[in-house]
Design a protein around this motif. Structure first.
Motif, PDB file in Angstrom:
ATOM      1  N   ARG A 146      40.777  35.675  49.936  1.00 18.28           N
ATOM      2  CA  ARG A 146      40.699  36.093  48.437  1.00 18.28           C
ATOM      3  C   ARG A 146      39.462  36.936  48.522  1.00 18.28           C
ATOM      4  NH1 ARG A 146      43.115  31.130  48.158  1.00 18.28           N
ATOM      5  NH2 ARG A 146      44.363  30.884  46.352  1.00 18.28           N
ATOM      6  N   VAL A 147      39.355  38.162  47.794  1.00 18.49           N
ATOM      7  CA  VAL A 147      38.058  38.881  47.899  1.00 18.49           C
ATOM      8  C   VAL A 147      36.756  38.257  47.326  1.00 18.49           C
ATOM      9  CG1 VAL A 147      38.872  40.030  45.466  1.00 18.49           C
ATOM     10  CG2 VAL A 147      37.093  41.516  47.620  1.00 18.49           C
ATOM     11  N   VAL A 148      37.053  37.154  46.422  1.00 19.63           N
ATOM     12  CA  VAL A 148      36.221  36.328  45.810  1.00 19.63           C
ATOM     13  C   VAL A 148      36.903  34.997  45.752  1.00 19.63           C
ATOM     14  CG1 VAL A 148      34.671  37.892  44.614  1.00 19.63           C
ATOM     15  CG2 VAL A 148      36.687  37.261  43.496  1.00 19.63           C
ATOM     16  N   HIS A 149      36.120  34.034  45.826  1.00 25.72           N
ATOM     17  CA  HIS A 149      36.839  32.556  45.472  1.00 25.72           C
ATOM     18  C   HIS A 149      37.474  31.996  46.909  1.00 25.72           C
ATOM     19  CE1 HIS A 149      35.555  31.783  41.177  1.00 25.72           C
ATOM     20  NE2 HIS A 149      35.599  33.191  41.208  1.00 25.72           N
ATOM     21  N   ALA A 150      37.059  32.857  47.990  1.00 29.31           N
ATOM     22  CA  ALA A 150      37.645  32.498  49.533  1.00 29.31           C
ATOM     23  C   ALA A 150      37.847  30.853  49.699  1.00 29.31           C
ATOM     24  CB  ALA A 150      37.180  33.193  50.400  1.00 29.31           C
TER      25      ALA A 150
ATOM     26  N   THR B 233      45.370  42.120  43.117  1.00 28.34           N
ATOM     27  CA  THR B 233      45.041  41.699  44.461  1.00 28.34           C
ATOM     28  C   THR B 233      45.956  40.664  45.038  1.00 28.34           C
ATOM     29  OG1 THR B 233      43.132  40.976  45.539  1.00 28.34           O
ATOM     30  CG2 THR B 233      43.811  39.658  43.594  1.00 28.34           C
ATOM     31  N   GLN B 234      46.818  40.031  44.199  1.00 28.21           N
ATOM     32  CA  GLN B 234      47.760  39.126  44.805  1.00 28.21           C
ATOM     33  C   GLN B 234      49.009  39.798  45.411  1.00 28.21           C
ATOM     34  OE1 GLN B 234      47.961  36.768  41.429  1.00 28.21           O
ATOM     35  NE2 GLN B 234      45.860  35.635  41.968  1.00 28.21           N
ATOM     36  N   LEU B 235      49.232  41.092  44.926  1.00 30.25           N
ATOM     37  CA  LEU B 235      50.441  41.796  45.311  1.00 30.25           C
ATOM     38  C   LEU B 235      49.885  42.178  46.875  1.00 30.25           C
ATOM     39  CD1 LEU B 235      51.543  44.060  42.177  1.00 30.25           C
ATOM     40  CD2 LEU B 235      52.725  42.056  43.482  1.00 30.25           C
ATOM     41  N   TYR B 236      48.516  42.437  46.879  1.00 32.61           N
ATOM     42  CA  TYR B 236      48.331  42.855  48.073  1.00 32.61           C
ATOM     43  C   TYR B 236      47.946  41.738  49.186  1.00 32.61           C
ATOM     44  CZ  TYR B 236      44.511  44.111  51.356  1.00 32.61           C
ATOM     45  OH  TYR B 236      43.597  44.282  52.431  1.00 32.61           O
ATOM     46  N   ARG B 237      47.387  40.447  48.646  1.00 37.12           N
ATOM     47  CA  ARG B 237      47.028  39.489  49.581  1.00 37.12           C
ATOM     48  C   ARG B 237      48.453  38.629  49.772  1.00 37.12           C
ATOM     49  NH1 ARG B 237      45.700  33.955  48.591  1.00 37.12           N
ATOM     50  NH2 ARG B 237      45.626  34.118  46.457  1.00 37.12           N
ATOM     51  N   LEU B 238      49.379  38.588  48.899  1.00 32.14           N
ATOM     52  CA  LEU B 238      50.570  37.605  49.275  1.00 32.14           C
ATOM     53  C   LEU B 238      51.796  38.540  49.217  1.00 32.14           C
ATOM     54  CD1 LEU B 238      49.478  34.729  46.808  1.00 32.14           C
ATOM     55  CD2 LEU B 238      49.417  34.636  49.281  1.00 32.14           C
TER      56      LEU B 238
HETATM   57  C1  HEM Z   1      36.142  41.375  35.646  1.00 29.93           C
HETATM   58  C2  HEM Z   1      35.868  40.235  35.956  1.00 29.93           C
HETATM   59  C3  HEM Z   1      36.572  39.747  37.380  1.00 29.93           C
HETATM   60  C4  HEM Z   1      37.156  40.190  37.972  1.00 29.93           C
HETATM   61  C5  HEM Z   1      37.405  41.564  38.328  1.00 29.93           C
HETATM   62  C6  HEM Z   1      37.566  38.993  38.881  1.00 29.93           C
HETATM   63  C7  HEM Z   1      38.493  39.174  40.105  1.00 29.93           C
HETATM   64  C8  HEM Z   1      38.853  38.282  40.954  1.00 29.93           C
HETATM   65  C9  HEM Z   1      39.749  38.428  41.946  1.00 29.93           C
HETATM   66  C10 HEM Z   1      40.354  39.743  42.549  1.00 29.93           C
HETATM   67  C11 HEM Z   1      40.062  37.165  42.566  1.00 29.93           C
HETATM   68  C12 HEM Z   1      40.900  36.831  43.665  1.00 29.93           C
HETATM   69  C13 HEM Z   1      42.099  36.476  43.227  1.00 29.93           C
HETATM   70  C14 HEM Z   1      43.376  36.243  44.440  1.00 29.93           C
HETATM   71  O1  HEM Z   1      43.199  36.804  45.520  1.00 29.93           O
HETATM   72  O2  HEM Z   1      44.107  35.359  44.253  1.00 29.93           O
HETATM   73  C15 HEM Z   1      39.337  36.271  41.466  1.00 29.93           C
HETATM   74  C16 HEM Z   1      39.389  34.851  41.807  1.00 29.93           C
HETATM   75  C17 HEM Z   1      38.935  33.964  40.901  1.00 29.93           C
HETATM   76  N1  HEM Z   1      38.183  34.331  39.504  1.00 29.93           N
HETATM   77 FE1  HEM Z   1      37.491  36.004  39.225  1.00 29.93          FE
HETATM   78  N2  HEM Z   1      37.189  37.921  38.693  1.00 29.93           N
HETATM   79  C18 HEM Z   1      36.518  37.928  37.262  1.00 29.93           C
HETATM   80  C19 HEM Z   1      35.846  37.297  36.446  1.00 29.93           C
HETATM   81  C20 HEM Z   1      35.810  35.991  36.621  1.00 29.93           C
HETATM   82  C21 HEM Z   1      35.432  35.147  35.518  1.00 29.93           C
HETATM   83  C22 HEM Z   1      34.778  35.534  34.247  1.00 29.93           C
HETATM   84  C23 HEM Z   1      35.991  33.823  35.846  1.00 29.93           C
HETATM   85  C24 HEM Z   1      35.919  32.598  35.179  1.00 29.93           C
HETATM   86  C25 HEM Z   1      36.029  32.625  33.850  1.00 29.93           C
HETATM   87  C26 HEM Z   1      36.527  34.026  37.409  1.00 29.93           C
HETATM   88  C27 HEM Z   1      37.211  32.813  37.756  1.00 29.93           C
HETATM   89  C28 HEM Z   1      37.828  33.093  38.978  1.00 29.93           C
HETATM   90  C29 HEM Z   1      38.354  32.044  39.613  1.00 29.93           C
HETATM   91  C30 HEM Z   1      38.408  30.502  39.511  1.00 29.93           C
HETATM   92  C31 HEM Z   1      39.192  32.349  40.939  1.00 29.93           C
HETATM   93  C32 HEM Z   1      39.942  31.761  42.072  1.00 29.93           C
HETATM   94  C33 HEM Z   1      41.297  31.406  41.698  1.00 29.93           C
HETATM   95  C34 HEM Z   1      41.969  30.661  42.785  1.00 29.93           C
HETATM   96  O3  HEM Z   1      41.463  29.348  42.905  1.00 29.93           O
HETATM   97  O4  HEM Z   1      42.762  31.101  43.480  1.00 29.93           O
HETATM   98  N3  HEM Z   1      36.571  35.281  37.685  1.00 29.93           N
HETATM   99  N4  HEM Z   1      38.474  36.843  40.601  1.00 29.93           N
END
Ligand code: HEM
Length: 506
Positions: A69-73, A356-361
């Motif tokens: 995951r690009v974040v939350h890896a 991102t999920q269309l790309y990742r999975l």
């Molecule tokens: C515009 C702002 C944000 C963008 C563009 C963004 C983008 C992303 C992306 C690209 C991922 C990876 C998803 C994956 O690969 O499955 C992600 C994961 C995640 N984001 Fe954000 N994020 C943002 C703001 C936030 C905010 C405000 C929260 C909380 C309220 C949040 C909570 C999470 C969580 C919990 C995950 C992990 C989900 C999982 O466990 O698979 N993000 N985010």
């Protein structure tokens, strides 16, 4: 036939006990003759390309990693159930809240945010708290964090912010010089930075964290009436965090403490629980707030919470990759009765996760068991890599709608709710950002111990910043939130208070 049977069910005796041995096969199902030695041209000759088992084994091994995951890896998941505390159909037609005692299966993934897949779970970060509700209306994902607000209020800044927080492209290490350089231009982050640098940025356990949806969402009832809601998971284990000295100890003893704690407690039958609360505001009450209630850097202060259910996590995945790693949570996975609010940050997230999920999975990610809805999927999205289902419809050659051969119906009650519009198309910041006041409220509500830990945590990172201007601007933001907060931080970071005051005036 007899030979095949013997091949697939050999019974061998190992130290007295009888273990059913299964025959090893290649991916085409054919039995493997030798899994210890490659095929060679004689004892000293080369390995032969015709060793298809060897080639396949190396090829599959080389492709084991998917993009993290690009974040939350770094994260871990668990299964469980959500039980409604009552009938909330006066507020929403969403299935999980239809009647008291209604059970909805869930999968939850907890995570850190910026650090990579194998990183220590002790590192300071907000924590992800993502819940997938498998409802009869389809999957609903509530993708939240353990803190109630966010750093920025517009998704256009998200990639910049994450670049600054991720390791430097030069040194590949995280560097406070880079992220404070970014945040010195983002006073909106003052509130969230204050939360992250309290000890909530280092939870003692995933079980002892609260969760927040952060954004406002809309709840819609069967009359089409709209209310804005914010979600809050309250840990029934209580909230417990690590103090700065404890972080060091845990880091040296077990930096997988969050995953190990969740797995071991669930496996012991100690199933963690969270109550889900909602804050509800009518559109009129939302508009009457003296700050922007759709701004993700704000909490709704003084709005009472109503308990709407309880979640219990009771089973860890059998296989980490299959479930936790391949799970895909997206704010765009919504069900009737829940719609996004106009929050600019949320609107960006509606696109970003699914993309991102269309790309990742891959395109067929919804076919993976952990992402597959319990509700029947019936549409004409088709094909793509690794597809395992046919498109909807009884007549196989109808993959379009409408048709006279196959009639599929729409559910008119699931149409988007009508929303009044006013103003012009524009590209402007919100008019009342009030960047500092809720950070001040938060600071003043901390205990003296928590204030000291906050100052020491924040100063620890700010003292690594070499640009004096960046440092002084950052301290001036905290000073604007609360004079005592800023003054103590100025002392801890050796920034002249006069300089802080003059930056604060700007
Ligand atoms: C515009 C702002 C944000 C963008 C563009 C963004 C983008 C992303 C992306 C690209 C991922 C990876 C998803 C994956 O690969 O499955 C992600 C994961 C995640 N984001 Fe954000 N994020 C943002 C703001 C936030 C905010 C405000 C929260 C909380 C309220 C949040 C909570 C999470 C969580 C919990 C995950 C992990 C989900 C999982 O466990 O698979 N993000 N985010």
């Amino acid at each position: 036939m007899k030979l095949a049977k013997t091949l697939f069910a050999l019974s061998i005796g190992i130290t007295g006990s009888s273990v059913q041995a299964e025959v090893l096969t290649r991916d085409n199902g054919a039995p493997v003759g030798d899994n210890q030695n490659s095929i060679t041209a004689g004892e000293n000759g080369s390995v032969l390309l015709q060793d298809v088992h060897l080639i396949q084994k190396l090829q599959r091994f080389a492709r084991e990693r998917i993009p993290e995951r690009v974040v939350h890896a770094r994260g871990t998941g668990a299964h469980g159930e959500f039980i409604a505390a009552g009938d909330f159909s006066n507020l929403t037609i969403a299935a999980p809240f239809a009647e008291k005692g209604k059970v909805t299966p869930v999968f939850v993934r907890f995570s850190t945010v910026v650090h990579s897949k194998g990183s220590p779970e002790t590192l300071r970060d907000p924590r992800g708290f993502a819940t997938k509700f498998y409802t009869e209306q389809g999957n609903w994902d509530l993708v939240g964090n353990n803190l109630p607000v966010f750093f920025i209020r517009d998704s256009i800044k998200f990639p910049d912010m994450v670049h600054s927080l991720k390791p430097s492209p030069v040194t590949n290490t995280q560097d406070p010089n880079r992220f404070f350089d970014f945040f010195s231009h983002e006073p909106s982050a003052t509130h969230m930075l204050t939360w992250v640098y309290t000890n909530l940025g280092t939870p003692a356990s995933y079980r002892t964290m609260d969760g927040f949806g952060v954004h406002a969402y809309k709840w819609i009832n069967d009359q089409g009436e709209v209310n804005y809601v914010k979600f809050h998971w309250q840990s029934k284990q209580g909230v417990k965090s690590l103090r700065p000295s404890e972080v060091k100890k845990v880091q040296s003893e077990d930096f997988n403490h969050l995953t190990n704690d969740l797995y071991s407690q669930i496996n012991k039958g100690n199933h963690p629980q969270w109550d889900l609360y909602v804050k509800v505001l009518s559109p009129k009450a939302l508009a009457a707030l003296d700050y922007n209630g759709l701004d993700a850097t704000k909490v709704w202060l003084d709005v009472p919470e109503t308990k709407v259910g309880t979640m219990t996590l009771n089973r860890v995945p059998d296989n980490f990759f299959l479930e936790s790693e391949q799970s895909a949570f997206a704010p765009s996975n919504l069900i009737p009765g829940v719609e996004p609010s106009e929050d600019r940050l949320l609107q960006g997230r509606l696109f970003a996760y699914a993309d991102t999920q269309l790309y990742r999975l891959g395109a067929n990610l919804f076919q993976l068991p952990v992402n597959r809805p319990l509700a029947t999927v019936n549409n004409y999205n088709q094909n793509g890599f690794s597809n395992n289902t046919k498109a909807a419809g009884k007549a196989l050659d109808v993959n379009y709608e409408p048709s006279r051969q196959v009639v599929v119906t729409e559910d008119r009650s699931s149409r988007a709710v009508n929303t009044a519009l006013s103003g012009t198309v524009q590209q402007q910041a919100i008019t009342n950002p009030r960047d500092f006041y809720q950070a001040g409220e938060l600071y003043r509500n901390l205990t003296e111990q928590d204030k000291q830990d906050l100052i020491s945590n924040l100063a620890g990172d700010l003292n690594q910043v070499s640009n004096p201007d960046v440092k002084a601007i950052m301290v001036s933001y905290f000073y604007r939130a609360d004079k005592d907060y800023g003054t103590r931080l100025a002392n801890a970071t050796q920034v002249e208070l006069s300089q802080v005051k003059s930056k604060a005036m700007m």
